[in-house]
Design an enzyme around this catalytic site. Structure first.
Site, PDB file in Angstrom:
ATOM      1  N   HIS A   1       0.849  -1.175  -0.098  1.00 21.48           N
ATOM      2  CA  HIS A   1       0.115  -0.066  -0.049  1.00 21.48           C
ATOM      3  C   HIS A   1       0.855   1.394  -0.030  1.00 21.48           C
ATOM      4  O   HIS A   1       1.889   1.293   0.580  1.00 21.48           O
ATOM      5  CB  HIS A   1      -0.932  -0.074   1.028  1.00 21.48           C
ATOM      6  CG  HIS A   1      -1.970  -1.060   1.277  1.00 21.48           C
ATOM      7  ND1 HIS A   1      -3.138  -1.175   2.014  1.00 21.48           N
ATOM      8  CD2 HIS A   1      -2.283  -2.370   0.266  1.00 21.48           C
ATOM      9  CE1 HIS A   1      -3.781  -1.880   1.791  1.00 21.48           C
ATOM     10  NE2 HIS A   1      -3.329  -2.777   0.757  1.00 21.48           N
TER      11      HIS A   1
ATOM     12  N   GLU B   1       0.898   3.883   1.774  1.00 23.12           N
ATOM     13  CA  GLU B   1       1.425   4.221   3.197  1.00 23.12           C
ATOM     14  C   GLU B   1       2.466   3.539   3.422  1.00 23.12           C
ATOM     15  O   GLU B   1       3.487   3.969   4.114  1.00 23.12           O
ATOM     16  CB  GLU B   1       0.564   4.120   4.112  1.00 23.12           C
ATOM     17  CG  GLU B   1      -0.888   5.093   3.987  1.00 23.12           C
ATOM     18  CD  GLU B   1      -2.058   3.971   3.368  1.00 23.12           C
ATOM     19  OE1 GLU B   1      -1.666   3.459   2.210  1.00 23.12           O
ATOM     20  OE2 GLU B   1      -3.068   4.218   3.500  1.00 23.12           O
TER      21      GLU B   1
ATOM     22  N   CYS C   1      -5.991   1.698   5.711  1.00 22.60           N
ATOM     23  CA  CYS C   1      -6.517   0.328   6.290  1.00 22.60           C
ATOM     24  C   CYS C   1      -6.142  -0.069   7.807  1.00 22.60           C
ATOM     25  O   CYS C   1      -5.217   0.631   8.273  1.00 22.60           O
ATOM     26  CB  CYS C   1      -6.302  -0.743   5.318  1.00 22.60           C
ATOM     27  SG  CYS C   1      -4.509  -1.508   5.280  1.00 22.60           S
TER      28      CYS C   1
ATOM     29  N   CYS D   1      -1.963  -0.558   7.572  1.00 20.34           N
ATOM     30  CA  CYS D   1      -1.411   0.647   7.502  1.00 20.34           C
ATOM     31  C   CYS D   1      -1.573   1.736   8.751  1.00 20.34           C
ATOM     32  O   CYS D   1      -0.433   2.503   8.996  1.00 20.34           O
ATOM     33  CB  CYS D   1      -1.892   1.533   6.271  1.00 20.34           C
ATOM     34  SG  CYS D   1      -1.515   0.775   4.601  1.00 20.34           S
TER      35      CYS D   1
END
Lengths: 136, 136
Positions: free
Chosen positions: B46, B48, B76, B79
């Site tokens: 992801h 992040e 999420c 993260c």
């Protein structure tokens, strides 16, 4: 879990918090990893994260749908969130982590995922407790 | 957040879910990243996560204590768990994610972390909604 403990011992040798993870598919180990937070200077380099990435790489697919994760310490929120995305159906845990583990944090794995706790719990706990005692 | 949107647009160009993240320290951008799940064949890649790792690498320290994360979609659980470990004190969010975001999941960032939502929300939302519409 014995194999995950071997990984945890490698972390210990490298003066990392001794946590190890192994991912098995079809009766074969497809990924082994240990905590590399200090070596990689990266707080996200937990054993499970490294193992998920290695397992997907090994399988050539993003999802770990027929795999089992064996990990010496209960995954944290980050690693449980990652486990959710991988759709791994089975997570086998050694020692529990009441403070930083995902279970008490209320985080859910994939709805169909099976969670097994307490496998070689004493050996897994001892290694981590011993590490922190040695740091005091 | 404009810079994070530039990153999200790069993800869109690469046919990834268009999410971008930027980390700022001392008024300077120290990391930029976008979602690379498809390219890296890794569900943990992801925006992040990539940004946290890049920022720590840039700073030479594990913790992101004086940094701000700008991200186009609410992180999420994974993260947010990672954000906790980085000790990042400020997280600025574009669009919210009621289904997969950390806020509704009850996940906490670092106790002192400030969370700002709704920054360029419309632009951030539009990009993600447009992507999923194009996939139907």
């Amino acid at each position: 879990m014995q194999q995950a403990l071997v990984e945890a011992a490698k972390a210990l040798d490298a003066d990392e918090v001794p946590i190890g993870a192994v991912i098995v598919a079809g009766g074969k180990v497809i990924a082994r990893a240990h905590n590399l937070v200090e070596r990689l200077n990266d707080v996200t380099a937990h054993a499970e994260m490294m193992a998920f990435t290695a397992a997907a790489d090994n399988l050539g697919g993003k999802y770990l749908k027929d795999c089992t994760l064996y990990v010496t310490l209960e995954p944290c929120v980050m690693c449980a969130g990652a486990a959710f995305w991988t759709q791994i159906p089975r997570v086998v845990i050694g020692a529990t982590d009441e403070k930083r583990g995902f279970i008490n944090a209320g985080v859910k794995l994939h709805p169909t995922a099976e969670i097994v706790t307490g496998v070689l719990e004493e050996e897994c706990s001892k290694m981590i407790i011993g590490y922190f005692k040695s740091k005091r």
